[in-house]
Motif scaffolding. Structure first.
Motif, short mmCIF file in Angstrom:
data_model
loop_
_atom_site.label_atom_id
_atom_site.label_comp_id
_atom_site.label_asym_id
_atom_site.label_seq_id
_atom_site.Cartn_x
_atom_site.Cartn_y
_atom_site.Cartn_z
N GLY A 24 0.82 -1.21 0.00
CA GLY A 24 0.00 0.00 0.00
C GLY A 24 0.85 1.25 0.00
N TRP A 25 1.94 1.22 0.76
CA TRP A 25 2.87 2.36 0.80
C TRP A 25 3.39 2.64 -0.60
CZ3 TRP A 25 5.60 4.22 5.54
CH2 TRP A 25 6.60 5.15 5.26
N HIS A 26 3.80 1.58 -1.32
CA HIS A 26 4.34 1.75 -2.67
C HIS A 26 3.30 2.35 -3.62
CE1 HIS A 26 5.95 -0.19 -6.59
NE2 HIS A 26 6.41 1.03 -6.45
N PHE A 27 2.07 1.79 -3.61
CA PHE A 27 1.02 2.31 -4.48
C PHE A 27 0.72 3.77 -4.17
CE2 PHE A 27 0.28 -1.94 -5.83
CZ PHE A 27 -0.58 -1.90 -6.92
N LEU A 28 0.57 4.08 -2.89
CA LEU A 28 0.21 5.44 -2.49
C LEU A 28 1.30 6.43 -2.88
CD1 LEU A 28 -1.85 7.23 -1.07
CD2 LEU A 28 -0.78 6.67 1.12
N TYR A 29 2.55 6.04 -2.66
CA TYR A 29 3.66 6.94 -3.01
C TYR A 29 3.70 7.20 -4.52
CZ TYR A 29 8.34 8.91 -3.35
OH TYR A 29 9.39 9.74 -3.62
N LEU A 80 -6.01 5.48 -4.36
CA LEU A 80 -7.09 4.82 -3.63
C LEU A 80 -6.74 3.38 -3.27
CD1 LEU A 80 -10.17 6.21 -5.62
CD2 LEU A 80 -9.34 6.92 -3.37
N ILE A 81 -6.08 2.67 -4.17
CA ILE A 81 -5.64 1.31 -3.85
C ILE A 81 -4.63 1.35 -2.71
CG2 ILE A 81 -4.33 -0.68 -4.71
CD1 ILE A 81 -5.59 -0.08 -7.49
N GLY A 82 -3.71 2.32 -2.78
CA GLY A 82 -2.71 2.47 -1.72
C GLY A 82 -3.35 2.73 -0.37
N LEU A 83 -4.33 3.64 -0.33
CA LEU A 83 -5.01 3.94 0.93
C LEU A 83 -5.78 2.73 1.45
CD1 LEU A 83 -6.35 7.56 0.29
CD2 LEU A 83 -4.68 6.86 2.03
N GLY A 84 -6.44 2.02 0.52
CA GLY A 84 -7.20 0.84 0.93
C GLY A 84 -6.32 -0.22 1.55
N LEU A 85 -5.17 -0.48 0.95
CA LEU A 85 -4.25 -1.47 1.50
C LEU A 85 -3.63 -0.97 2.79
CD1 LEU A 85 -2.48 -2.58 -1.81
CD2 LEU A 85 -4.18 -3.87 -0.51
N PHE A 86 -3.30 0.30 2.84
CA PHE A 86 -2.70 0.90 4.03
C PHE A 86 -3.62 0.76 5.24
CE2 PHE A 86 0.99 3.93 3.59
CZ PHE A 86 1.46 3.74 4.87
N LEU A 87 -4.87 1.14 5.04
CA LEU A 87 -5.81 1.23 6.16
C LEU A 87 -6.63 -0.04 6.36
CD1 LEU A 87 -7.13 4.84 5.44
CD2 LEU A 87 -5.43 4.16 7.14
N HIS A 193 -7.44 -2.05 15.43
CA HIS A 193 -7.80 -1.88 14.02
C HIS A 193 -7.30 -0.57 13.43
CE1 HIS A 193 -10.06 -5.51 13.45
NE2 HIS A 193 -10.86 -5.26 14.48
N LEU A 194 -6.96 0.39 14.30
CA LEU A 194 -6.41 1.67 13.83
C LEU A 194 -4.88 1.71 13.91
CD1 LEU A 194 -8.95 4.19 15.45
CD2 LEU A 194 -8.93 3.32 13.11
N ALA A 195 -4.28 0.55 14.07
CA ALA A 195 -2.83 0.49 14.30
C ALA A 195 -2.02 0.99 13.12
CB ALA A 195 -2.42 -0.95 14.64
N THR A 196 -2.58 0.96 11.89
CA THR A 196 -1.80 1.41 10.73
C THR A 196 -1.82 2.93 10.56
OG1 THR A 196 -3.71 1.11 9.28
CG2 THR A 196 -2.16 -0.74 9.46
N LEU A 197 -2.67 3.62 11.33
CA LEU A 197 -2.72 5.08 11.19
C LEU A 197 -1.39 5.76 11.51
CD1 LEU A 197 -6.27 6.07 12.50
CD2 LEU A 197 -5.41 6.09 10.16
N PRO A 198 -0.67 5.35 12.58
CA PRO A 198 0.64 5.97 12.81
C PRO A 198 1.62 5.76 11.64
CG PRO A 198 -0.09 4.80 14.77
CD PRO A 198 -1.03 4.44 13.68
N VAL A 199 1.51 4.59 10.98
CA VAL A 199 2.36 4.34 9.81
C VAL A 199 2.00 5.30 8.68
CG1 VAL A 199 3.21 2.58 8.21
CG2 VAL A 199 2.48 1.92 10.50
N LEU A 200 0.69 5.51 8.49
CA LEU A 200 0.25 6.47 7.48
C LEU A 200 0.72 7.88 7.83
CD1 LEU A 200 -1.37 6.99 4.90
CD2 LEU A 200 -3.42 7.24 6.31
N GLY A 201 0.73 8.18 9.14
CA GLY A 201 1.24 9.48 9.58
C GLY A 201 2.71 9.63 9.25
N ALA A 202 3.51 8.57 9.45
CA ALA A 202 4.93 8.61 9.11
C ALA A 202 5.10 8.80 7.61
CB ALA A 202 5.61 7.32 9.56
N PHE A 203 4.27 8.13 6.82
CA PHE A 203 4.31 8.28 5.37
C PHE A 203 4.03 9.75 4.98
CE2 PHE A 203 1.95 8.63 1.41
CZ PHE A 203 2.75 7.94 0.51
N SER A 204 2.96 10.31 5.56
CA SER A 204 2.60 11.70 5.24
C SER A 204 3.71 12.66 5.63
CB SER A 204 1.30 12.07 5.96
OG SER A 204 0.25 11.18 5.62
N PHE A 205 4.32 12.44 6.79
CA PHE A 205 5.42 13.30 7.22
C PHE A 205 6.58 13.22 6.24
CE2 PHE A 205 9.44 13.84 9.53
CZ PHE A 205 9.26 15.12 10.03
N GLY A 206 6.88 12.00 5.77
CA GLY A 206 7.98 11.82 4.81
C GLY A 206 7.71 12.55 3.51
#
Length: 522
Positions: A24-29, A80-87, A193-206
């Motif tokens: 998901g990280w790869h798709f979203l990036y 959208l695919i990246g976000l879906g896999l991420f979350l 179930h919200l455990a991936t949100l901090p990872v998404l936050g790290a992605f957004s910060f990057g």
């Protein structure tokens, strides 16, 4: 018979969730990079398509409406695919969407024998990076990782609890919950179930940090007006085109008033002291990028390329694959250069072979290249010029003579050489590097006033080239100067992202030529 079913423990599921998030990280990036890249298009990738579906994918690139839709779906599909896999949201939809998108990428450029090895990074003989990621998503589709850890699990729990409450018979007394919950869902479950949100936050910060870095680089560049670097620019699409580019006639051929210069496309660059420019040009202008530049130019009304004959095989492939109908004026050069840059004429038979090859490659017109004509005229090699021109004329094509020095044109007129058009450099000297006392790749029209005065007397059409002094002058200034002072056409080397702006600038310049003294000869 007893069957042993293999059961995944939580550690296995967490590892599968980690794999889902990484993909998901790869798709979203990839999606965000394309969204934030001005003028990004899938055209180059589609035009470079190989395999049995190459015609289908190339056809997409040739249709502007289809290409716009492909670009939109590609960018937002990745996001959208990246976000879906991420979350872990609509996970199965995201997984199958990713499988479909990666399958398209794989089919567009399959890693068969001809597309593997050096120069094809990521292709490993039937297996590619896209295929590996596709296979991983196929495996993930068999496991409900979104319900194990993701918003799918949270949504499922929410509706499951609601359903239980609806179906549960009424009781006079309800026992107190063992721990606080949210709409019947235990808080610990919500957090899991919200455990991936901090990872998404790290992605957004990057991503934000990367954008901030680019912004800092922009601020450090020289001012666009007073310095030699442009501070920032806006890439404009076809929808910003201001009008239709006029055309003119040379002999029996029709050409757009602005002609695409071929130096950048064929690897020639006047770089002055910037030693990296030639390498940069060659790295940027891959075959697919050249095709994309041709197509953008044609969409903007530029119907002609003027280039060295080495571009012949490339323009032929462009025609043969049905990408477009760009015309080709061949720059027939007849000089060799030693290690010091000193020119010497090619043997006559070699030069004739070059001209023949240009004709065989489908040139719409040919001319004696500027430096070649300068050298041949200065060394009284008139018969060789006449022989090359006769060959072009016998093929039924318009023939011209080019020059950097106005004395060359004057001598050709004096000798009575009959041409269908002239190629002559034209630019003023009001730029910093023109002040150098010696020539250091810094000046191409040595006597602009004499050029303007003499060219005014000639009845043949005139294509002005080097009008930007190889990038020293701004188009707004140079285009107007050329048309106002007698040029019937201008030849301009440009990158794909400059085409729309340059055509719009040419339209303004053509509309403001009231001061022009020379009649339009085309």
């Amino acid at each position: 018979m007893k069957i042993n079913h293999f059961k995944l423990n939580p550690i296995h599921m967490y590892l599968l969730v980690a794999l889902r998030v990484v993909i998901g990280w790869h798709f979203l990036y990839e999606g965000i990079v394309k969204l934030l890249t001005p003028g990004w298009s899938a055209a180059g990738y589609l035009l470079n398509s190989t395999g049995f579906l190459s015609g289908f994918f190339s056809g997409m690139a040739q249709n502007y409406a289809v290409l716009s839709l492909v670009n939109f779906l590609n960018i937002w599909g990745l996001i959208l695919i990246g976000l879906g896999l991420f979350l872990g949201l609509f996970t199965r939809v995201a997984q199958f969407g990713g499988i479909a998108l990666l399958s398209i990428y794989y089919l567009a450029n399959p890693p068969f024998v001809s597309n593997t090895g050096a120069g094809f990074e990521g292709s490993y003989l039937f297996v590619s990076k896209d295929f590996i990621e596709l296979a991983a998503l196929v495996v993930l589709s068999f496991f409900r990782t979104g319900k194990f850890l993701g918003l799918d699990g949270l949504i499922s729990s929410f509706f499951s609890k609601r359903l239980q409450l609806v179906n549960q018979p009424e009781r006079k007394e309800q026992p107190a919950p063992a721990q606080p919950d949210i709409n019947g869902i235990k808080r610990r479950e919500v957090i899991r179930h919200l455990a991936t949100l901090p990872v998404l936050g790290a992605f957004s910060f990057g991503v934000a940090s990367k954008l901030k870095m680019y912004s800092g680089e922009e601020q450090g560049l020289a001012d666009a007006i007073s310095g030699a670097s442009i501070k920032k620019f806006e890439v404009k699409g076809i929808d910003h085109l201001a009008g239709e580019l006029p055309k003119g006639k040379i002999k029996d051929k029709i050409f757009s008033k602005m002609i695409l210069g071929g130096n950048l496309l064929s690897g020639w660059a006047h770089s002055r002291d910037l030693i990296y420019v030639s390498s940069l040009v060659r790295a940027y202008h891959t075959k697919s990028k050249i095709f994309e530049t041709f197509q953008v130019a044609e969409q903007c009304g530029i119907d002609t390329l003027l280039s060295n004959t080495v571009i012949g095989p490339v323009i032929n492939e462009y025609w043969n694959k049905g990408f477009g109908k760009m015309q080709f004026i061949a720059d027939c050069a007849g000089l060799n250069y030693d290690g010091t840059g000193t020119p010497s004429p090619k043997p006559y038979n070699e030069y004739i072979d070059i001209v023949k090859q240009a004709i065989d490659d489908g040139a719409t017109a040919c001319y004696i290249q500027g430096e070649t004509a300068d050298h041949y005229i200065a060394h009284n090699r008139i018969d060789e010029i006449v022989g090359a021109m006769d060959l072009v004329r016998d093929a039924g094509l318009p023939v011209g003579i080019g020059a950097h020095r106005i004395e060359t044109i004057m001598r050709c007129v004096e000798l009575g050489l009959e041409t269908d058009f002239w190629m002559k450099t034209l630019h003023h000297h009001n730029y910093w590097s023109a002040k150098h006392q010696e020539w250091h790749d810094n000046m191409y029209c040595f006597k602009p006033e004499d050029t303007i005065r003499f060219m005014e007397s000639l009845p043949q059409p005139w294509i002005a080239f080097k009008i930007l002094a190889a990038g020293a002058l701004r188009p707004e200034e140079a285009f107007s100067y050329a048309f106002r002072n007698g040029a019937d056409f201008i030849c301009v080397g440009m990158y794909d992202f400059q085409v729309v702006d340059n055509v719009n600038t040419a339209l303004v310049a053509l509309d403001s030529t009231q001061e022009r003294q020379r009649k339009w000869m085309a």
